[in-house]
Design a protein around this motif. Sequence first.
Motif, PDB file in Angstrom:
ATOM      1  N   LEU A 101      52.795  43.850  47.602  1.00 41.54           N
ATOM      2  CA  LEU A 101      52.336  41.995  47.246  1.00 41.54           C
ATOM      3  C   LEU A 101      51.267  42.217  48.238  1.00 41.54           C
ATOM      4  CD1 LEU A 101      54.562  40.989  44.470  1.00 41.54           C
ATOM      5  CD2 LEU A 101      52.930  42.162  44.309  1.00 41.54           C
ATOM      6  N   LEU A 102      51.577  41.928  49.849  1.00 40.47           N
ATOM      7  CA  LEU A 102      51.049  41.766  50.635  1.00 40.47           C
ATOM      8  C   LEU A 102      49.866  42.692  50.536  1.00 40.47           C
ATOM      9  CD1 LEU A 102      53.462  40.383  53.343  1.00 40.47           C
ATOM     10  CD2 LEU A 102      51.721  39.015  52.661  1.00 40.47           C
ATOM     11  N   GLY A 103      50.210  43.475  49.995  1.00 40.09           N
ATOM     12  CA  GLY A 103      48.240  44.061  50.897  1.00 40.09           C
ATOM     13  C   GLY A 103      47.718  44.230  49.551  1.00 40.09           C
ATOM     14  N   LEU A 104      48.163  43.827  48.739  1.00 37.80           N
ATOM     15  CA  LEU A 104      47.425  43.877  47.011  1.00 37.80           C
ATOM     16  C   LEU A 104      46.433  42.394  47.726  1.00 37.80           C
ATOM     17  CD1 LEU A 104      48.731  44.372  43.733  1.00 37.80           C
ATOM     18  CD2 LEU A 104      46.585  45.421  45.282  1.00 37.80           C
ATOM     19  N   LEU A 105      47.337  41.246  47.792  1.00 42.06           N
ATOM     20  CA  LEU A 105      46.723  40.082  48.795  1.00 42.06           C
ATOM     21  C   LEU A 105      45.771  40.249  49.812  1.00 42.06           C
ATOM     22  CD1 LEU A 105      47.233  36.734  47.480  1.00 42.06           C
ATOM     23  CD2 LEU A 105      48.887  36.562  49.372  1.00 42.06           C
ATOM     24  N   LEU A 106      45.820  40.869  51.123  1.00 46.83           N
ATOM     25  CA  LEU A 106      45.142  40.733  51.851  1.00 46.83           C
ATOM     26  C   LEU A 106      43.938  41.563  51.630  1.00 46.83           C
ATOM     27  CD1 LEU A 106      47.958  40.809  54.348  1.00 46.83           C
ATOM     28  CD2 LEU A 106      46.120  39.139  53.787  1.00 46.83           C
ATOM     29  N   THR A 107      43.971  42.169  50.604  1.00 41.91           N
ATOM     30  CA  THR A 107      42.781  43.256  49.917  1.00 41.91           C
ATOM     31  C   THR A 107      41.552  42.227  49.308  1.00 41.91           C
ATOM     32  OG1 THR A 107      43.872  44.052  48.041  1.00 41.91           O
ATOM     33  CG2 THR A 107      43.860  46.069  50.049  1.00 41.91           C
TER      34      THR A 107
ATOM     35  N   TRP B 106      28.700  39.898  43.464  1.00 37.41           N
ATOM     36  CA  TRP B 106      29.713  41.329  43.900  1.00 37.41           C
ATOM     37  C   TRP B 106      29.783  42.509  44.359  1.00 37.41           C
ATOM     38  CZ3 TRP B 106      31.470  40.670  38.546  1.00 37.41           C
ATOM     39  CH2 TRP B 106      31.410  40.153  37.832  1.00 37.41           C
ATOM     40  N   HIS B 107      28.978  41.840  45.604  1.00 39.62           N
ATOM     41  CA  HIS B 107      29.115  42.953  46.376  1.00 39.62           C
ATOM     42  C   HIS B 107      30.074  42.018  47.490  1.00 39.62           C
ATOM     43  CE1 HIS B 107      28.554  45.430  49.687  1.00 39.62           C
ATOM     44  NE2 HIS B 107      28.791  44.385  50.997  1.00 39.62           N
ATOM     45  N   SER B 108      29.835  40.901  47.760  1.00 37.43           N
ATOM     46  CA  SER B 108      30.753  39.962  48.579  1.00 37.43           C
ATOM     47  C   SER B 108      32.295  40.090  48.566  1.00 37.43           C
ATOM     48  CB  SER B 108      30.464  39.036  49.444  1.00 37.43           C
ATOM     49  OG  SER B 108      30.469  38.023  48.183  1.00 37.43           O
ATOM     50  N   ILE B 109      32.464  39.764  47.190  1.00 37.40           N
ATOM     51  CA  ILE B 109      34.000  39.623  46.687  1.00 37.40           C
ATOM     52  C   ILE B 109      33.893  41.094  45.442  1.00 37.40           C
ATOM     53  CG2 ILE B 109      35.244  38.686  44.972  1.00 37.40           C
ATOM     54  CD1 ILE B 109      34.196  35.942  45.880  1.00 37.40           C
ATOM     55  N   GLY B 110      33.372  41.595  44.976  1.00 40.72           N
ATOM     56  CA  GLY B 110      33.563  42.434  44.076  1.00 40.72           C
ATOM     57  C   GLY B 110      33.775  44.003  45.000  1.00 40.72           C
ATOM     58  N   MET B 111      33.031  44.049  45.547  1.00 43.76           N
ATOM     59  CA  MET B 111      32.569  45.936  46.497  1.00 43.76           C
ATOM     60  C   MET B 111      33.761  45.684  47.385  1.00 43.76           C
ATOM     61  SD  MET B 111      32.041  48.740  46.242  1.00 43.76           S
ATOM     62  CE  MET B 111      30.729  49.429  45.699  1.00 43.76           C
ATOM     63  N   GLU B 112      33.178  44.363  48.533  1.00 41.97           N
ATOM     64  CA  GLU B 112      34.720  44.361  49.030  1.00 41.97           C
ATOM     65  C   GLU B 112      36.260  44.640  48.910  1.00 41.97           C
ATOM     66  OE1 GLU B 112      33.908  43.547  52.827  1.00 41.97           O
ATOM     67  OE2 GLU B 112      31.427  43.919  52.254  1.00 41.97           O
ATOM     68  N   TRP B 113      36.121  44.363  48.131  1.00 43.23           N
ATOM     69  CA  TRP B 113      37.597  44.121  47.269  1.00 43.23           C
ATOM     70  C   TRP B 113      38.110  45.865  46.565  1.00 43.23           C
ATOM     71  CZ3 TRP B 113      40.523  40.877  43.013  1.00 43.23           C
ATOM     72  CH2 TRP B 113      41.757  40.919  42.982  1.00 43.23           C
ATOM     73  N   LYS B 114      37.294  46.266  45.638  1.00 40.36           N
ATOM     74  CA  LYS B 114      37.161  47.072  44.972  1.00 40.36           C
ATOM     75  C   LYS B 114      37.983  48.228  46.265  1.00 40.36           C
ATOM     76  CE  LYS B 114      34.082  50.986  42.469  1.00 40.36           C
ATOM     77  NZ  LYS B 114      35.276  51.118  41.804  1.00 40.36           N
TER      78      LYS B 114
END
Lengths: 115, 190
Positions: A101-107, B106-114
């Motif tokens: 969950l920490l991994g998910l949160l920190l991504t 969409w890039h700074s949150i979307g792609m960076e997270w994805k």
Amino acid sequence: MSDGIPSASAAREARPNGAGAAAVLAAGIGSLLIACFAILADQSASIKSLMNFYKPTGPLSGVTTCAVVLWLASWAGLHASWRNRNLAMARVSAIAFILLLLGLLLTFPPAADLF
Amino acid sequence: MEITVRSLWTMIHGMGFGALYLMACSGALVELHRRYSSHSQAPVTARDETFLRVYFAAMAALAWLAVLTGAYLVYPWYRAAPPADAASLAAFPQRLLLSSPSTSAWHSIGMEWKEHVAWVVPICITMAATVAFQYGRSFKHHPQLRNAVLGFVWISLFAAGIAGFFGAMLNKNAPVEGGRTIHLVKGARP
């Protein structure tokens, strides 16, 4: 059971949970490692440049490669130590889920940007 | 009707490997919930055991194919830098998104997270597949181990859902296009 030889079913039942526990905990570690390497590459220009294993993909190539290699190494280490043992699975699972969950949160970029 | 090579690979990555993984998750969760519960009365047969192993192995293959094609095939096209004299950013999705405040997140949150959260998926499902191979039917005798695997599969579904959602939205706002054009069907003249 017959003639003192345990049946296949009894053998399965008796199998220690150590190998499974090692896999579960290593998966939690691996997930957190993805986030840690991503944060490191984001915060430090020199690490970002070091992580550039494959130029078209950029630092993502190094971040994920390092995390996957360390995940597999941690799994191999835990497996070697735990495979014949029975562990408190509830505790191992709880730690693994916290790491996951920490991994998910920190991504999540706004959370990662706090560092 | 035609499609570019980059668009085709983006489709294979997202709608092929990614969407198939998402659909496969529901089957894995139902199977683990129902058949491998310690409360289930029905015995788990050797055939059920083989099915679960093959199913999880196929899911792990899909997850790895999705992240590898994403990171090493589609992502380089997405993040390609335009030449200084580029007249249009249409072929450079990342730069196109960042060029407007209405699309930059969409890039700074979307792609960076994805691009990062997607890698949690193959890690979780490879673990699940390995544990299925190691324990098989004996999951029933290790309820806590089964619950842990179940939890990781649930979270892999969540992570794959995030990656899939942002993948679809990114491709809607700035599609990855270019490369050779493949003519699929010749349409009728208007």
